[in-house]
Design an enzyme around this catalytic site. Structure first.
Site, short mmCIF file in Angstrom:
data_model
loop_
_atom_site.label_atom_id
_atom_site.label_comp_id
_atom_site.label_asym_id
_atom_site.label_seq_id
_atom_site.Cartn_x
_atom_site.Cartn_y
_atom_site.Cartn_z
N ALA A 1 -15.00 2.53 -1.35
CA ALA A 1 -14.89 1.24 -0.35
C ALA A 1 -13.32 0.82 -0.60
O ALA A 1 -13.10 -0.31 0.22
CB ALA A 1 -15.66 0.16 -0.69
N GLY A 2 -12.57 1.56 -1.17
CA GLY A 2 -11.06 1.33 -1.51
C GLY A 2 -10.92 0.22 -2.44
O GLY A 2 -10.08 -0.42 -2.31
N GLU B 1 1.01 -1.26 -0.07
CA GLU B 1 0.09 0.08 -0.06
C GLU B 1 1.01 1.17 -0.04
O GLU B 1 1.60 1.44 0.96
CB GLU B 1 -0.66 -0.12 1.18
N HIS B 2 0.61 2.15 -0.94
CA HIS B 2 1.42 3.49 -0.94
C HIS B 2 2.76 3.22 -1.49
O HIS B 2 3.56 4.10 -1.68
CB HIS B 2 1.33 4.20 0.06
N THR B 3 2.97 1.93 -1.96
CA THR B 3 4.32 1.73 -2.55
C THR B 3 4.47 2.06 -3.91
O THR B 3 5.51 2.27 -4.49
CB THR B 3 4.73 0.16 -2.21
N SER C 1 -13.48 3.63 -9.52
CA SER C 1 -13.01 4.59 -10.45
C SER C 1 -12.13 3.83 -11.53
O SER C 1 -12.07 4.25 -12.68
CB SER C 1 -12.03 5.64 -9.84
N ASP D 1 -3.80 0.45 -9.33
CA ASP D 1 -5.36 0.21 -9.66
C ASP D 1 -5.51 -0.21 -11.02
O ASP D 1 -6.22 -1.26 -11.40
CB ASP D 1 -5.85 1.39 -9.23
N GLU E 1 -6.56 9.76 -14.09
CA GLU E 1 -6.81 9.87 -12.71
C GLU E 1 -6.02 11.24 -12.09
O GLU E 1 -6.52 11.84 -11.32
CB GLU E 1 -6.37 8.66 -12.14
#
Length: 385
Positions: free
Chosen positions: A126-127, A34-36, A131, A175, A163
């Site tokens: 909801a993660g 995550e966030h990597t 999108s 994503d 995005e």
């Protein structure tokens, strides 16, 4: 009425003609990492069996018209007026993709407009990347009807550009990569620096495991300040440590980072470096021991996001704690944070018990009842019919 019939009917109702076809883009769960992605690191997501579907037909003029099942609005704009400044709201996702295709090499002066109708069962906020599901469904549709011939790696960058520049969310390629590259019962091991990807079998079915999504109903939005501030902290940490991105560092660099950075920036950096290592370890453990052995890595990832990156919320923490106490092998929040969903890797037979435990914990805490459902790793974006 089937899903296909419903969407085709929606298209006819809005545009008074038939669609040329249907295309879908799945949502995604990020198993770990995550966030990597915007730090040029490693991620490990998979496409899920919830998706956005776009019914689309080309026009004989330059007009773009988009509608959806979740609003009565029909947005209209000419291709000649399309820019990041001229679209907003929900229509920025499909229209942003049309603009971004032009930025990535499509000759928009040589194509015609289109009508598009969008439906989705990916929960918003909801993660699970509702999108990117819309963006990727639109991207594969326009790639086909405009005869662009772009490969999926290019379409990943198209979705990210839409995005970033049109929607205004400073996200990486996680994503869109999951939504476009996913395969059944597999996850996408992605190097966000080289853009190299490898499909890794998950083996959940053979191991009798399910991945339970716990949607806390706490809505999040990537375009808000929390996400952007975390990205800025990572960039500050990299600069102060003398590297172009945090990908250039490993957990062996943490002692130097601790003496160089302020406490908050250090903790942000520590999350990224340890999370990159957890992605590598998860892929290795899946190959060597199987999915039943990755639970501790999921737990550690959540602790890091809660304590070092500080992107969890009370509802996510409670979902993780209750699921683990009821028998989940491992659990973590997934997605950008500040709300959204947690995931719990759970033996099939224990799914009802975990759901009950989470529901009771939320009720006792006075939280809104969560929505819980099992997801399976699914195929990536493509033509549906």
């Amino acid at each position: 009425m089937t899903e296909t019939q419903s969407i085709l009917s929606g298209f006819r109702d809005r545009f008074d003609r038939d669609a040329d076809g249907l295309w879908f883009g799945p949502g995604r769960v990020n198993l770990i990492g995550e966030h990597t992605d915007y730090n040029d690191g490693f991620v490990f997501p998979f496409a899920i069996n919830r998706r956005a579907v776009v019914a689309l037909a080309v026009r004989d003029d330059r007009m773009l018209r988009v509608a959806s099942s979740f609003t009565d609005e029909v947005v209209e704009i000419s291709l000649d007026e399309l820019s990041p400044e001229t679209v907003s709201g929900w229509s920025a996702y499909p229209l942003g993709v049309a603009w971004a295709l032009g930025q990535k090499g499509a000759d928009l002066s040589a194509v015609t407009g289109f009508d598009a109708f969008i439906d989705s069962d990916v929960p918003i906020g909801a993660g699970l990347s509702s999108s990117a599901a819309i963006e990727c469904a639109t991207a594969v549709a326009l790639d086909e009807v405009w005869n662009l011939g772009f490969d999926k790696q290019v379409l990943v960058r198209v979705g990210q550009l839409a995005e970033n520049k049109v929607v205004g969310a400073p996200t990486g390629i996680l994503d869109q990569s999951a939504s476009l590259l996913g395969e059944t019962d597999s996850a996408v091991f992605l190097d966000c620096r080289s853009f190299e990807s490898e499909i890794i079998p998950l083996g959940f079915d053979n191991a009798g495991l399910e991945l339970l999504v716990i949607d806390t109903k706490v809505s999040h939005a990537h375009a808000t300040g929390g996400y952007a501030s975390r990205r800025a902290s990572c960039e500050t940490g990299a600069r102060l440590l003398g590297v172009s991105s945090l990908r250039d560092l490993t957990v062996d660099d943490l002692p130097r980072a601790a003496t160089t950075l302020d406490d908050e920036t250090f903790r942000r950096v520590r999350h990224i470096l340890t999370e990159n290592q957890r992605v590598l370890d998860t892929v290795r453990v899946l190959r060597e021991e199987g999915p039943g052995a990755i639970g501790a890595l999921l737990d550690a990832s959540h602790a890091s996001m809660r304590d070092d990156f500080e992107i969890s919320v009370a509802e996510l923490d409670l979902a993780v704690e209750a699921a683990r106490a009821a028998g989940a092998l491992g659990a973590r929040m997934t997605g950008g944070g500040f709300g959204g969903s947690a995931i719990a890797l759970t033996p099939h037979a224990l799914i009802p018990a975990v759901q009950q435990a989470v529901s009771e914990a939320f009720a006792a805490a006075g939280f809104t009842a969560p929505d819980m459902f099992v997801v399976r790793a699914a195929a990536g974006a493509a033509r549906l019919s």
